[in-house]
Design a protein around this motif. Structure first.
Motif, PDB file in Angstrom:
ATOM      1  N   THR A   1       1.139  -1.064   0.006  1.00 47.94           N
ATOM      2  CA  THR A   1      -0.222   0.198  -0.316  1.00 47.94           C
ATOM      3  C   THR A   1       0.890   1.110  -0.155  1.00 47.94           C
ATOM      4  O   THR A   1       2.372   1.030   0.196  1.00 47.94           O
ATOM      5  CB  THR A   1      -1.322   0.216   1.127  1.00 47.94           C
ATOM      6  N   GLU A   2       0.099   2.167  -0.509  1.00 51.26           N
ATOM      7  CA  GLU A   2       1.365   3.360  -0.920  1.00 51.26           C
ATOM      8  C   GLU A   2       1.142   4.279   0.728  1.00 51.26           C
ATOM      9  O   GLU A   2       2.469   5.064   0.608  1.00 51.26           O
ATOM     10  CB  GLU A   2       0.309   4.621  -1.831  1.00 51.26           C
ATOM     11  N   ASP A   3       0.173   3.961   1.525  1.00 52.96           N
ATOM     12  CA  ASP A   3       0.606   5.296   2.982  1.00 52.96           C
ATOM     13  C   ASP A   3       0.330   4.418   4.069  1.00 52.96           C
ATOM     14  O   ASP A   3       0.026   5.749   4.987  1.00 52.96           O
ATOM     15  CB  ASP A   3      -0.360   6.333   2.393  1.00 52.96           C
ATOM     16  N   SER A   4      -0.754   2.952   4.286  1.00 52.95           N
ATOM     17  CA  SER A   4      -0.862   2.401   5.736  1.00 52.95           C
ATOM     18  C   SER A   4       0.680   1.476   5.330  1.00 52.95           C
ATOM     19  O   SER A   4       0.921   1.232   4.642  1.00 52.95           O
ATOM     20  CB  SER A   4      -1.720   1.863   5.852  1.00 52.95           C
ATOM     21  N   ASN A   5       1.187   1.478   7.500  1.00 54.72           N
ATOM     22  CA  ASN A   5       2.517   1.266   7.860  1.00 54.72           C
ATOM     23  C   ASN A   5       1.710  -0.727   8.154  1.00 54.72           C
ATOM     24  O   ASN A   5       0.471  -0.363   7.960  1.00 54.72           O
ATOM     25  CB  ASN A   5       2.533   1.460   8.671  1.00 54.72           C
TER      26      ASN A   5
END
Length: 282
Positions: free
Chosen positions: A250-254
């Motif tokens: 995913t681009e923005d979730s850790n």
């Protein structure tokens, strides 16, 4: 006597940062270049806690040997002891580097064990028998092909070139370590890059063999792994199989976790996409 409300210790878990200075793989929803920032965020959180150690369950990098030069300094900011396992992507480097991948992350052996507060942690090298970790011409490549053929003939879903297995010498070592832990009265947590349960296309090529071994040992409380970035979970005879989600996805979730070890349970606190779980110990 320790209180059930106070953990014996805690440790951090990271799976599959798979860092590389590469464009995103949109089809798989993987953003390898963003893993540096995600790892920094995870380490900042780990540094706020009293942890015994932090383990990375393999796939530290991808593709380029130089990726280690970028990501390993990020780990230097961790104030806790750190342990690395290796995954298939750590071997997706130029052939001349294959023999020294373990050394590059500070390991004298890619499989090892350590004890902490009545627990024995056993870190496996699930890449040993594979089509990628050994140099061309190594007999372990033929061994991997034979395992894959047998799985394919049996209709198993995990006969893939991105999976691996442990060698016979490592298996014998593991069996000895399990007996030693039993004799010492230790509970055991096994760590590997590759899952072995539930059945999945990402499972180790020798998952059935490993499951049969664990079934003989009721002090194996948990098996922790990465590799299947979607995550997974299962239980067999009181042993928990926890597949942590991939940080690279995913681009923005850790995705990372802190595990608190209590007398009677394991409490997994998930961050980002990682799930939280309470696992009662038998």
């Amino acid at each position: 006597m320790s209180s059930p409300s106070v953990p014996l210790f805690r440790f951090g878990v990271v799976a599959d940062p798979q860092y590389a200075a590469l464009e995103p793989n949109l089809e798989l929803d993987r953003y390898p270049a963003k893993s540096l920032a995600k790892l920094k965020e995870a380490i900042a959180e780990f540094n706020r806690h009293d942890l015994a150690f932090v383990v990375t369950l393999g796939d530290i990098i991808d593709r380029h040997w130089g990726s280690f030069d970028d990501i390993l300094p990020v780990y230097e900011t961790l104030r806790h002891e750190r342990y690395f396992l290796l995954g298939n992507h750590d071997f997706a480097v130029a052939p001349e580097h294959l023999r020294v991948v373990a050394n590059r992350v500070g390991l004298s052996s890619a499989y090892y064990d350590f004890a902490h507060a009545g627990y024995r942690f056993i870190a496996l090298d699930g890449n040993e028998v594979s089509l990628f970790a050994s140099p061309e011409g190594d007999p372990r490549r033929d061994e991997a092909k034979a395992l894959m053929r047998a799985l394919n003939d049996a209709g198993a879903p995990n006969s893939h070139r991105w999976n691996g297995a442990i060698s016979d010498p490592q298996y014998a070592w593991l069996a000895v370590k399990l007996h030693e832990a039993k004799a010492a009265g230790e509970k055991v947590v096994i760590m590997n890059h590759y899952p072995v349960f539930p059945e999945n296309s990402h499972n180790a090529l020798d998952s059935e063999r490993l499951l049969a071994l664990f079934a003989k040992h009721d002090h194996v409380v948990a098996y922790l792994n990465g590799h299947n970035h979607a995550g997974n979970f299962g239980t067999v005879d009181g042993t928990y199989f926890v597949n942590f989600k991939g940080m690279v996805d995913t681009e923005d979730s850790n995705a990372y976790a802190i595990v608190a070890v209590y007398e009677d349970r394991l409490e997994i606190t998930g961050f980002g996409r990682e799930e939280s779980r309470v696992l009662a110990l038998r």
